[in-house]
Motif scaffolding. Structure first.
Motif, PDB file in Angstrom:
ATOM      1  N   GLY A 124       1.388  -0.849   0.108  1.00 58.32           N
ATOM      2  CA  GLY A 124      -0.071  -0.153  -0.255  1.00 58.32           C
ATOM      3  C   GLY A 124       1.118   0.858  -0.036  1.00 58.32           C
ATOM      4  N   ALA A 125       2.232   1.349   1.080  1.00 59.48           N
ATOM      5  CA  ALA A 125       2.621   2.136   0.792  1.00 59.48           C
ATOM      6  C   ALA A 125       3.254   2.707  -0.248  1.00 59.48           C
ATOM      7  CB  ALA A 125       3.365   2.257   1.541  1.00 59.48           C
ATOM      8  N   ALA A 126       3.575   1.065  -1.052  1.00 60.76           N
ATOM      9  CA  ALA A 126       4.347   1.646  -2.768  1.00 60.76           C
ATOM     10  C   ALA A 126       3.466   2.338  -3.547  1.00 60.76           C
ATOM     11  CB  ALA A 126       5.271   0.343  -3.185  1.00 60.76           C
ATOM     12  N   LEU A 127       2.205   1.971  -3.419  1.00 58.17           N
ATOM     13  CA  LEU A 127       1.409   2.239  -4.219  1.00 58.17           C
ATOM     14  C   LEU A 127       0.831   4.049  -4.287  1.00 58.17           C
ATOM     15  CD1 LEU A 127      -0.899  -1.519  -4.801  1.00 58.17           C
ATOM     16  CD2 LEU A 127       0.555   0.269  -6.713  1.00 58.17           C
ATOM     17  N   ALA A 128       0.762   4.436  -2.643  1.00 57.50           N
ATOM     18  CA  ALA A 128       0.919   5.926  -3.092  1.00 57.50           C
ATOM     19  C   ALA A 128       1.934   6.499  -2.689  1.00 57.50           C
ATOM     20  CB  ALA A 128       0.688   6.031  -1.075  1.00 57.50           C
ATOM     21  N   LEU A 129       3.165   6.271  -3.105  1.00 55.39           N
ATOM     22  CA  LEU A 129       4.205   6.542  -3.559  1.00 55.39           C
ATOM     23  C   LEU A 129       4.338   6.103  -4.953  1.00 55.39           C
ATOM     24  CD1 LEU A 129       6.985   7.846  -2.859  1.00 55.39           C
ATOM     25  CD2 LEU A 129       7.615   5.489  -3.249  1.00 55.39           C
ATOM     26  N   THR A 130       3.837   5.758  -6.146  1.00 52.30           N
ATOM     27  CA  THR A 130       3.717   5.957  -7.484  1.00 52.30           C
ATOM     28  C   THR A 130       2.579   6.625  -7.315  1.00 52.30           C
ATOM     29  OG1 THR A 130       4.137   3.286  -6.649  1.00 52.30           O
ATOM     30  CG2 THR A 130       3.258   4.700  -9.283  1.00 52.30           C
ATOM     31  N   ALA A 131       1.563   6.980  -6.498  1.00 48.22           N
ATOM     32  CA  ALA A 131       0.407   8.272  -6.938  1.00 48.22           C
ATOM     33  C   ALA A 131       1.262   9.604  -6.703  1.00 48.22           C
ATOM     34  CB  ALA A 131      -0.954   7.881  -5.808  1.00 48.22           C
ATOM     35  N   ALA A 132       2.012   9.699  -5.794  1.00 50.91           N
ATOM     36  CA  ALA A 132       2.764  10.534  -5.476  1.00 50.91           C
ATOM     37  C   ALA A 132       3.699  10.920  -6.560  1.00 50.91           C
ATOM     38  CB  ALA A 132       2.908  10.647  -4.470  1.00 50.91           C
ATOM     39  N   ILE A 133       4.242  10.211  -6.887  1.00 50.09           N
ATOM     40  CA  ILE A 133       4.918  10.541  -7.844  1.00 50.09           C
ATOM     41  C   ILE A 133       4.792  10.853  -9.639  1.00 50.09           C
ATOM     42  CG2 ILE A 133       7.780   8.847 -10.118  1.00 50.09           C
ATOM     43  CD1 ILE A 133       7.788   7.610  -7.196  1.00 50.09           C
ATOM     44  N   GLY A 134       3.741  10.195  -9.758  1.00 54.29           N
ATOM     45  CA  GLY A 134       2.528  10.382 -11.022  1.00 54.29           C
ATOM     46  C   GLY A 134       1.529  11.537 -10.568  1.00 54.29           C
ATOM     47  N   LEU A 135       1.754  12.138 -10.434  1.00 50.43           N
ATOM     48  CA  LEU A 135       1.312  13.450 -10.057  1.00 50.43           C
ATOM     49  C   LEU A 135       2.407  13.958 -10.118  1.00 50.43           C
ATOM     50  CD1 LEU A 135      -1.198  13.470  -6.345  1.00 50.43           C
ATOM     51  CD2 LEU A 135      -2.085  14.183  -8.958  1.00 50.43           C
ATOM     52  N   VAL A 136       3.388  14.462  -9.502  1.00 46.54           N
ATOM     53  CA  VAL A 136       4.189  15.474 -10.071  1.00 46.54           C
ATOM     54  C   VAL A 136       5.122  14.997 -11.142  1.00 46.54           C
ATOM     55  CG1 VAL A 136       7.152  15.557  -9.367  1.00 46.54           C
ATOM     56  CG2 VAL A 136       5.440  15.659  -6.959  1.00 46.54           C
ATOM     57  N   ARG A 137       5.196  14.282 -11.505  1.00 45.51           N
ATOM     58  CA  ARG A 137       5.727  13.576 -13.426  1.00 45.51           C
ATOM     59  C   ARG A 137       5.252  13.793 -14.364  1.00 45.51           C
ATOM     60  NH1 ARG A 137      11.516  12.328 -13.655  1.00 45.51           N
ATOM     61  NH2 ARG A 137      10.724  11.542 -15.171  1.00 45.51           N
ATOM     62  N   LEU A 138       3.626  13.185 -13.874  1.00 47.49           N
ATOM     63  CA  LEU A 138       3.149  13.627 -15.883  1.00 47.49           C
ATOM     64  C   LEU A 138       2.699  14.416 -16.209  1.00 47.49           C
ATOM     65  CD1 LEU A 138       0.234  10.450 -14.669  1.00 47.49           C
ATOM     66  CD2 LEU A 138       2.398  10.436 -15.904  1.00 47.49           C
ATOM     67  N   PRO A 139       2.747  14.924 -17.463  1.00 49.80           N
ATOM     68  CA  PRO A 139       2.617  16.255 -18.095  1.00 49.80           C
ATOM     69  C   PRO A 139       0.942  16.770 -17.894  1.00 49.80           C
ATOM     70  CG  PRO A 139       2.174  14.379 -20.028  1.00 49.80           C
ATOM     71  CD  PRO A 139       2.789  13.470 -18.059  1.00 49.80           C
ATOM     72  N   ASP A 140      -0.228  16.382 -17.568  1.00 48.24           N
ATOM     73  CA  ASP A 140      -1.218  17.165 -17.700  1.00 48.24           C
ATOM     74  C   ASP A 140      -2.294  16.383 -16.718  1.00 48.24           C
ATOM     75  OD1 ASP A 140      -1.853  14.882 -19.550  1.00 48.24           O
ATOM     76  OD2 ASP A 140      -3.313  16.004 -20.675  1.00 48.24           O
ATOM     77  N   VAL A 141      -3.299  17.471 -16.596  1.00 46.63           N
ATOM     78  CA  VAL A 141      -4.504  17.075 -15.888  1.00 46.63           C
ATOM     79  C   VAL A 141      -5.114  15.218 -16.220  1.00 46.63           C
ATOM     80  CG1 VAL A 141      -6.226  17.979 -14.791  1.00 46.63           C
ATOM     81  CG2 VAL A 141      -4.838  19.470 -15.892  1.00 46.63           C
ATOM     82  N   LEU A 142      -5.193  15.173 -17.013  1.00 44.65           N
ATOM     83  CA  LEU A 142      -5.792  14.427 -17.907  1.00 44.65           C
ATOM     84  C   LEU A 142      -5.220  12.928 -16.909  1.00 44.65           C
ATOM     85  CD1 LEU A 142      -7.531  14.453 -20.742  1.00 44.65           C
ATOM     86  CD2 LEU A 142      -9.112  14.947 -18.381  1.00 44.65           C
ATOM     87  N   ASN A 143      -3.595  13.263 -17.488  1.00 40.96           N
ATOM     88  CA  ASN A 143      -2.582  11.567 -16.832  1.00 40.96           C
ATOM     89  C   ASN A 143      -2.828  11.263 -15.179  1.00 40.96           C
ATOM     90  OD1 ASN A 143      -2.311  10.507 -19.765  1.00 40.96           O
ATOM     91  ND2 ASN A 143      -1.229  12.526 -19.614  1.00 40.96           N
ATOM     92  N   ARG A 144      -2.320  12.970 -14.789  1.00 43.96           N
ATOM     93  CA  ARG A 144      -2.699  12.821 -13.500  1.00 43.96           C
ATOM     94  C   ARG A 144      -3.964  12.289 -12.811  1.00 43.96           C
ATOM     95  NH1 ARG A 144       0.027  19.111 -13.710  1.00 43.96           N
ATOM     96  NH2 ARG A 144       1.806  18.464 -13.949  1.00 43.96           N
TER      97      ARG A 144
END
Length: 114
Positions: A18-38
């Motif tokens: 669960g912590a790994a998936l939450a970390l993945t979500a946080a990284i995705g929010l920072v690194r993904l290019p636009d709103v629909l991907n985020r």
């Protein structure tokens, strides 16, 4: 290994996943290019990570009142995350803050206004 030991190990594994998936979500929010991907990073891995954390904590704590609180928190997460994601998508669409090459807007093709 006793039943408590198996429950503790299973709970610890669920908490780590669960912590790994939450970390993945946080990284995705920072690194993904636009709103629909985020939007996907904000909802899918974060929700599943939170549910795994709740399940792991319920297995480790093994307390009725704590498990009831975790079930309530998980239920609220399942209700609010899709609604928040839908509102983010609508706001991004209305304001035009998305990559036009990724989105086919059928309403604009039919001449409808936003």
């Amino acid at each position: 290994m006793t039943l408590e030991g198996v429950l503790d190990v299973t709970g610890a594994v669920l908490i780590l996943l669960g912590a790994a998936l939450a970390l993945t979500a946080a990284i995705g929010l920072v690194r993904l290019p636009d709103v629909l991907n985020r939007m996907h990073a904000a909802s899918k891995p974060q929700t599943l990570g939170f549910l795994l954390l709740c399940a792991g904590l319920a297995l480790v704590l093994r307390d009725g009142s704590a498990t009831a609180m975790l079930v309530l928190a998980a239920g609220l997460q399942l209700v609010t995350a899709p609604v928040a994601t839908q509102m983010m998508a609508k706001a991004a669409h209305r304001t035009g803050q998305y990559r036009a090459d990724l989105v086919v807007d059928e309403r604009d093709e039919q001449g409808e206004t936003r």
